[in-house]
Enzyme design. Structure first.
Site, short mmCIF file in Angstrom:
data_model
loop_
_atom_site.label_atom_id
_atom_site.label_comp_id
_atom_site.label_asym_id
_atom_site.label_seq_id
_atom_site.Cartn_x
_atom_site.Cartn_y
_atom_site.Cartn_z
N GLU A 57 23.70 44.89 45.08
CA GLU A 57 25.13 45.07 45.38
C GLU A 57 25.26 46.00 46.57
O GLU A 57 24.67 47.08 46.60
CB GLU A 57 25.84 45.64 44.15
CG GLU A 57 27.27 46.10 44.39
CD GLU A 57 28.21 45.01 44.93
OE1 GLU A 57 28.32 43.96 44.30
OE2 GLU A 57 28.80 45.24 46.00
N MET A 346 39.53 31.38 40.80
CA MET A 346 38.93 32.67 41.15
C MET A 346 39.44 33.73 40.19
O MET A 346 40.39 34.46 40.47
CB MET A 346 39.28 33.02 42.59
CG MET A 346 38.57 32.15 43.60
SD MET A 346 38.89 32.71 45.27
CE MET A 346 37.90 31.58 46.21
N HIS A 472 53.78 41.03 9.82
CA HIS A 472 55.20 41.31 10.11
C HIS A 472 55.41 42.82 10.13
O HIS A 472 54.88 43.52 9.28
CB HIS A 472 56.08 40.69 9.03
CG HIS A 472 57.53 41.05 9.18
ND1 HIS A 472 58.33 40.47 10.14
CD2 HIS A 472 58.30 41.96 8.52
CE1 HIS A 472 59.55 40.98 10.05
NE2 HIS A 472 59.56 41.90 9.08
#
Lengths: 493, 101
Positions: A57, A346, A472
């Site tokens: 990266e 994307m 509920h």
């Protein structure tokens, strides 16, 4: 003092040496290029499946566009501006009196966003350590189909890395608007709009898609006069037409200005002002607008810059996407491609699914991604979320369907929250009641859509959902009632 | 009575498939088009718009041929999606419930 700096410098050399040791291993079973949501998930999964895995990266922090300049920072701004807006405009009638003025500290707002981003990106580094993924901080480019060159971001010597398998996950970048120069100061992309230095008085946005509308919401809540310019005659690309129209109405009520069916012909910065020329698509009538900031949000394009794909013989289609087959393979069986840089929507969660599938294909020869069941969410208020087919698509495919709707105004929790805008809309097969699509406008729609995804994945009918007990009082009761409304009468409406 | 019970008995369409799953055997790995690939493009078939590395943005832009349109909104109104009417939306949003609450 000298001793202290010596200790610090030894620690630095140790860290550098450790990084070198990690870089010293140059052959991996799986090399993932790109550390975004698709890439980092693929790397972790591959490591969990027993492969010696590296992830390259170049950004310097993991998480890709999503974590650094996309989904995450925008959600921080959306959440905090919503809180501000609610405190300022929506508290008195709830019995909350604010003594004094409520105001925004713009730089602290941005700092809170940066803190969220930092926490999450460093969290991925921890996950890499935990799973034994080697993190190579550098820019990758193919040397040939088995080797890549990694240029470390710290300027140290390049490294050649050999991979038995590659997973390419290089993501996407904002699509530029022809003729409009982005300076990320006055004319900004979806990246620059997340880091403005000051609150603009006027903002124009080219593109009424999800990114444009989310940012429009952020700045409108802070008091900016926002105008959204969209070429199409409706906002929210991909939304069900009814949902798009209703959400536009709700956003307009919040003060957003819309110029639909309008094309932008020019956008130039003149000092601290951006001058924009627009033209009505139908009538050709021209108009000039002025803004302090212009956001260009017309979409994203695959990111393949400097990767030297041609050296590995990879092909791009006419939209710049890497061509792959149904097993995510390129023409080389050992190079797979996932996420924004290839076919499909994307979206970070689509890339993640493909990341897991790519690792599993390598290990087992089998993976799973259901492209018919990928949810979309717009995090405005109310949120908009949908999954499966919309009415237009069903009509085009000639599928007979039934519609079931339930408005939040008839839902007890929404009433107690004084937040009743929106509805749940089910589209089900006319004969079998099988769920074909679900479209929701409402607070928490982005969370609620997960139930619809589960129903679609399991092939549930609307009756299956209507017969499932929902707590509920919750907003999810509206989901149950809308399912019921496809084949019977709703009980609370 | 029993017949009536059977009649009202709900048979779920949902099928929980259980687990853990093992990877299916004998799966053909012959290249098939990606489900999201336009026109069933396959890698290595030579049908791609450009080869890697060449900037596709610098290539000649694709222009619509005679009778072709890129967007539905460019067609005449006859072919466009019909937007729901205001009344329909308002009925869904407020409906009869507005009278009650």
């Amino acid at each position: 003092m000298l001793r202290n700096s010596f200790v610090k410098s030894s620690a630095a050399s140790r860290a550098s040496a450790l990084q070198f040791v990690r870089f010293a291993s140059t052959k991996y079973d799986v090399v993932v290029i790109g550390g975004g949501p698709g890439g980092y998930i693929a790397a972790i999964k591959a490591a969990q499946l027993g492969y010696n895995t590296a992830c390259v990266e170049k950004r310097g922090s993991l998480g890709g566009t999503c974590l650094n300049v996309g989904c995450i920072p925008s959600k921080s701004l959306l959440n905090n501006t919503h809180l501000y807006h609610q405190i300022k405009h929506d508290s008195k009638h709830r019995g909350i009196e604010i003594a004094g003025d409520v105001s925004v500290n713009f730089s602290t707002l941005m700092a809170a966003k940066d803190k969220a981003v930092k926490g999450l990106t460093s969290g991925i580094e921890m996950l890499f350590k935990k799973n034994g993924v080697t993190y190579l901080k550098g820019e990758a480019s193919f040397v040939d189909e088995h080797n890549i060159n990694v240029k470390p971001i710290d300027g140290s010597e390049n490294l050649e890395v050999e991979g038995t398998n590659f997973i390419v996950a290089t993501g996407s970048e904002p699509t530029p608007f022809p003729g409009i120069e982005i300076d990320e100061e006055r004319i900004v992309s979806s990246t620059g709009v997340l880091s403005l230095k000051e609150l603009p008085k006027r903002m124009s946005i080219i593109g009424g898609g999800i990114i444009g509308l989310e940012m429009a919401s952020v700045y409108a809540r802070l008091g900016t006069e926002v105008t959204v310019i969209e070429f199409q005659s409706a906002i929210g690309a991909g939304m069900d037409a009814e949902v798009a129209k209703q959400s536009q109405k709700l956003l307009a009520k919040q003060g957003l200005n819309f110029k639909l069916g309008t094309k932008v012909t020019k956008g130039v910065r003149e000092g601290d002002v951006v001058k924009i020329e627009v033209e009505d698509v139908k009538s050709g009538k021209k108009e000039e607008l002025e803004s302090d900031v212009l956001l260009v949000a017309i979409g994203r394009r695959p990111y393949t810059k400097n990767l030297d794909f041609e050296k590995a013989g990879l092909e791009l289609d006419n939209k710049g996407r890497v061509v792959i087959d149904s097993e995510l393979k390129t023409k080389h069986d050992h190079i797979r491609v996932i996420g924004d840089v290839t076919f499909g929507p994307m979206l970070a969660h689509k890339a993640e699914e493909e990341g897991v599938a790519a690792a599993e294909y390598i290990k087992h020869g089998h993976g799973h991604v259901n492209y018919a069941n990928i949810p979309s969410v717009m995090y405005t208020h109310p949120e908009v979320a949908w999954v499966g087919l919309n009415e237009q698509q069903l009509k085009e495919q000639g599928i007979k369907y039934k519609v079931g709707k339930f408005p939040f105004i008839a839902n007890s929790r929404a009433k107690t929250n004084l937040d009743t805008d929106g509805f749940v809309k089910f589209l089900a097969d006319a004969e079998t009641q099988r769920v074909l699509g679900v479209h929701i406008i409402g607070a928490n729609a982005g969370e609620m859509i997960a139930e619809a995804g589960l129903a679609l994945e399991y092939g549930a009918s609307t009756e299956d959902i209507a017969r499932t007990c929902h707590a509920h009082p919750t907003l999810s009761e509206a989901f149950k009632e809308a399912a019921l409304a496809t084949f019977d009468k709703p009980l609370n409406f | 009575m029993r017949a009536a019970t059977r009649l009202f008995k709900h048979t779920p369409l949902i099928k929980f498939v259980g687990g853990p799953h093992t990877a299916p055997k004998n799966v053909s790995h012959a290249a098939k088009a990606h489900p999201m690939a336009p026109n069933g493009e396959l890698p290595g078939s030579g049908s791609s718009g450009s080869s890697a590395g060449a900037s596709y943005f610098n290539k000649n832009p694709v222009e619509p041929q005679n009778g072709e349109f890129f967007s539905r909104s460019q067609l005449s109104s006859r072919f466009r999606y019909k937007a729901p009417k205001e009344e329909e939306i308002d009925n869904v949003i407020t409906g009869g419930a507005a009278l009650v609450f």
